[in-house]
Design a protein around this motif. Structure first.
Motif, PDB file in Angstrom:
ATOM      1  N   SER A  12       1.076  -5.312  -1.331  1.00 58.12           N
ATOM      2  CA  SER A  12       1.466  -5.294  -2.733  1.00 58.12           C
ATOM      3  C   SER A  12       0.292  -5.745  -3.588  1.00 58.12           C
ATOM      4  O   SER A  12      -0.497  -6.605  -3.180  1.00 58.12           O
ATOM      5  CB  SER A  12       2.657  -6.224  -2.975  1.00 58.12           C
ATOM      6  OG  SER A  12       3.782  -5.818  -2.216  1.00 58.12           O
ATOM      7  N   TYR A  13       0.209  -5.156  -4.769  1.00 60.24           N
ATOM      8  CA  TYR A  13      -0.700  -5.625  -5.804  1.00 60.24           C
ATOM      9  C   TYR A  13       0.182  -6.118  -6.947  1.00 60.24           C
ATOM     10  O   TYR A  13       0.679  -5.326  -7.751  1.00 60.24           O
ATOM     11  CB  TYR A  13      -1.624  -4.512  -6.277  1.00 60.24           C
ATOM     12  CG  TYR A  13      -2.545  -3.989  -5.202  1.00 60.24           C
ATOM     13  CD1 TYR A  13      -3.676  -4.694  -4.809  1.00 60.24           C
ATOM     14  CD2 TYR A  13      -2.279  -2.776  -4.566  1.00 60.24           C
ATOM     15  CE1 TYR A  13      -4.521  -4.223  -3.817  1.00 60.24           C
ATOM     16  CE2 TYR A  13      -3.127  -2.290  -3.569  1.00 60.24           C
ATOM     17  CZ  TYR A  13      -4.236  -3.025  -3.208  1.00 60.24           C
ATOM     18  OH  TYR A  13      -5.076  -2.545  -2.233  1.00 60.24           O
ATOM     19  N   GLY A  14       0.418  -7.421  -6.974  1.00 60.79           N
ATOM     20  CA  GLY A  14       1.374  -7.959  -7.929  1.00 60.79           C
ATOM     21  C   GLY A  14       2.769  -7.450  -7.598  1.00 60.79           C
ATOM     22  O   GLY A  14       3.236  -7.553  -6.461  1.00 60.79           O
ATOM     23  N   ALA A  15       3.431  -6.863  -8.592  1.00 55.35           N
ATOM     24  CA  ALA A  15       4.782  -6.346  -8.384  1.00 55.35           C
ATOM     25  C   ALA A  15       4.778  -4.947  -7.774  1.00 55.35           C
ATOM     26  O   ALA A  15       5.838  -4.432  -7.377  1.00 55.35           O
ATOM     27  CB  ALA A  15       5.538  -6.328  -9.709  1.00 55.35           C
ATOM     28  N   VAL A  18       2.535  -0.933  -2.354  1.00 57.50           N
ATOM     29  CA  VAL A  18       1.893   0.347  -2.040  1.00 57.50           C
ATOM     30  C   VAL A  18       2.003   0.711  -0.562  1.00 57.50           C
ATOM     31  O   VAL A  18       1.835   1.881  -0.202  1.00 57.50           O
ATOM     32  CB  VAL A  18       0.401   0.344  -2.463  1.00 57.50           C
ATOM     33  CG1 VAL A  18       0.278   0.218  -3.981  1.00 57.50           C
ATOM     34  CG2 VAL A  18      -0.369  -0.772  -1.773  1.00 57.50           C
ATOM     35  N   ILE A  19       2.268  -0.256   0.309  1.00 57.03           N
ATOM     36  CA  ILE A  19       2.527   0.004   1.726  1.00 57.03           C
ATOM     37  C   ILE A  19       3.881  -0.606   2.060  1.00 57.03           C
ATOM     38  O   ILE A  19       4.123  -1.791   1.809  1.00 57.03           O
ATOM     39  CB  ILE A  19       1.433  -0.606   2.639  1.00 57.03           C
ATOM     40  CG1 ILE A  19       0.061  -0.020   2.309  1.00 57.03           C
ATOM     41  CG2 ILE A  19       1.771  -0.383   4.114  1.00 57.03           C
ATOM     42  CD1 ILE A  19      -0.094   1.456   2.637  1.00 57.03           C
ATOM     43  N   SER A  38      -3.909  12.407  -1.146  1.00 53.90           N
ATOM     44  CA  SER A  38      -4.582  11.311  -1.846  1.00 53.90           C
ATOM     45  C   SER A  38      -3.552  10.370  -2.454  1.00 53.90           C
ATOM     46  O   SER A  38      -2.557  10.810  -3.039  1.00 53.90           O
ATOM     47  CB  SER A  38      -5.486  11.864  -2.953  1.00 53.90           C
ATOM     48  OG  SER A  38      -6.513  12.664  -2.402  1.00 53.90           O
ATOM     49  N   GLY A  39      -3.789   9.067  -2.286  1.00 46.73           N
ATOM     50  CA  GLY A  39      -2.891   8.074  -2.856  1.00 46.73           C
ATOM     51  C   GLY A  39      -1.708   7.707  -1.992  1.00 46.73           C
ATOM     52  O   GLY A  39      -0.844   6.933  -2.426  1.00 46.73           O
ATOM     53  N   GLY A 210       3.003   5.520   0.743  1.00 45.70           N
ATOM     54  CA  GLY A 210       3.006   4.229   1.405  1.00 45.70           C
ATOM     55  C   GLY A 210       4.022   4.089   2.518  1.00 45.70           C
ATOM     56  O   GLY A 210       4.172   3.014   3.111  1.00 45.70           O
ATOM     57  N   VAL A 211       4.718   5.170   2.832  1.00 43.54           N
ATOM     58  CA  VAL A 211       5.751   5.176   3.870  1.00 43.54           C
ATOM     59  C   VAL A 211       5.318   6.097   5.005  1.00 43.54           C
ATOM     60  O   VAL A 211       4.739   7.160   4.759  1.00 43.54           O
ATOM     61  CB  VAL A 211       7.107   5.645   3.293  1.00 43.54           C
ATOM     62  CG1 VAL A 211       8.158   5.788   4.388  1.00 43.54           C
ATOM     63  CG2 VAL A 211       7.584   4.683   2.211  1.00 43.54           C
ATOM     64  N   VAL A 212       5.593   5.707   6.237  1.00 45.74           N
ATOM     65  CA  VAL A 212       5.336   6.585   7.382  1.00 45.74           C
ATOM     66  C   VAL A 212       6.478   7.590   7.496  1.00 45.74           C
ATOM     67  O   VAL A 212       7.627   7.224   7.729  1.00 45.74           O
ATOM     68  CB  VAL A 212       5.203   5.775   8.683  1.00 45.74           C
ATOM     69  CG1 VAL A 212       5.116   6.712   9.882  1.00 45.74           C
ATOM     70  CG2 VAL A 212       3.972   4.874   8.641  1.00 45.74           C
TER      71      VAL A 212
END
Length: 363
Positions: A12-15, A18-19, A38-39, A210-212
């Motif tokens: 996480s980056y703050g709230a 992403v993974i 990408s992303g 961010g999800v497999v």
């Protein structure tokens, strides 16, 4: 070589997360490819394994030991980056030896290790050159050589071929495959290129947001994608997908598209009661459609809008009802022309069905 395990790993980056709760077990000596658009989080996940990004939650294990708090220098990994990251003022020999010198290795060990790596990568003839005197492919070999001399428990590759032209990408892909075959090192490789993923991987991890989405052998993902995302991402041209409803009738399953077209597929398993009249996505790969003689057996009818003749393959893009386009792989020696009408069909065993809401496979 060490195994790598990710247990409910999050970033996480703050709230912003992403993974999302990633679980992957990478066996010792296995070649794993993280692939996705990408992303999608694949490079972030690789950097977490390397120790270049903090882990917000979950556990990362190497050879059975939790290494979440371990700095990169103590994880016994070597990373090869997209941009080579070579020291321009050093020779190839000095670039390859730098990591060993920082670790305090003696001169004889350094010399032997550099010579062995140079021999493996066929770069012995330009050990005294500077990076500016090398081609892109040669620089990437040097970056790989710098990783090899360390003899790590795992190699991490972050899109190492994306800066190369098409011919060099093929050449370096073969070099990486041969290198892994020779060294049998645990390898985690990030790419957005599905050709690299399909040709290099023992197993592929397909990521999305961010999800497999799915983990499996390359051909398992191609023949039995677990979701609509995987079906559309793996394979070139992409799988044909169309919205439809299903109905079980005598002799098979009736497929009805939203534009009113319908046909029966003999042998397609009966639709479960809870799936009757369910909105689905009907999928079929371009290579699984073949021309048929007339409308009686046809799933699709249309005219060829674009023809691509690639020598070993011939692809046609066929415009069907309401301007929808489907792709077809024709026999390579088949004569097709723009405007040519074609009837197309397949068999029950090549049909892929996905839930229209969740995108999950239902057959």
């Amino acid at each position: 070589m060490g195994a790598i395990s990710l247990r409910q790993v999050r970033k996480s980056y703050g709230a912003l997360q992403v993974i999302h709760d990633v679980d992957i077990d990478i066996e010792s000596g296995e070649f794993i490819v993280l692939v996705g658009p990408s992303g999608c989080g694949k490079s972030t996940l690789l950097r977490m394994i390397a120790g270049l990004e903090d882990i917000s939650g979950g556990e990362l294990l190497m050879s059975g030991k939790v290494v979440n708090a371990l700095p990169p220098s103590e994880r016994d990994i070597a990373m090869v980056f997209q941009d080579y990251a070579l020291y321009p003022h050093m020779s190839v020999r000095e670039n390859m030896a730098f990591g060993l010198k920082m670790r305090g290795a003696d001169d004889r060990t350094i010399e032997d290790s550099v010579a062995r790596a140079a021999d493996i990568l066929k770069i012995g003839s330009f050990l005294d050159r500077r990076p500016a005197q090398l081609s892109g492919g040669q620089r990437q070999r040097v970056a790989m050589g710098r990783a090899i001399v360390r003899e790590p428990s795992a190699f991490l590759f972050d899109e190492p071929l994306s800066n190369l032209d098409a011919a060099l990408r093929v050449e370096m892909r073969l070099e990486i495959a041969k290198l892994h075959g020779r060294m049998k090192a645990t390898t985690v490789y990030v790419t957005h290129d599905q050709v690299e993923a399909m040709t290099l991987a023992d197993r592929i991890v397909v990521m999305n947001g961010g999800v497999v989405e799915q983990i499996g052998k390359p051909l398992d993902l191609y023949h039995r994608p677990a979701s609509l995302f995987v079906a559309r991402f793996i394979g070139s041209p992409t799988m044909n997908t169309l919205a439809a409803t299903l109905e079980t009738i005598e002799g098979g399953t009736r497929v009805r598209f939203i534009d009113g077209r319908e046909f029966t597929i003999p042998g397609l398993p009966a639709v479960a009661p809870e799936n009757r009249d369910r909105h689905v996505v009907f999928g079929v790969r371009p290579s699984d459609l073949v021309p048929v003689a007339g409308p009686e057996r046809a799933w699709f009818f249309g005219k060829v809008a674009v023809a691509e003749r690639l020598g070993s393959q011939t692809f046609g893009y066929v415009e069907i009802a309401d301007g929808a386009m489907i792709s077809v792989e024709f026999a390579r020696d088949m004569e097709i022309s723009v405007g040519q009408p074609v009837h197309l069909a397949g068999t029950a065993d090549v049909v892929h069905l996905f839930d229209a809401k969740s995108g999950k496979r239902i057959n």
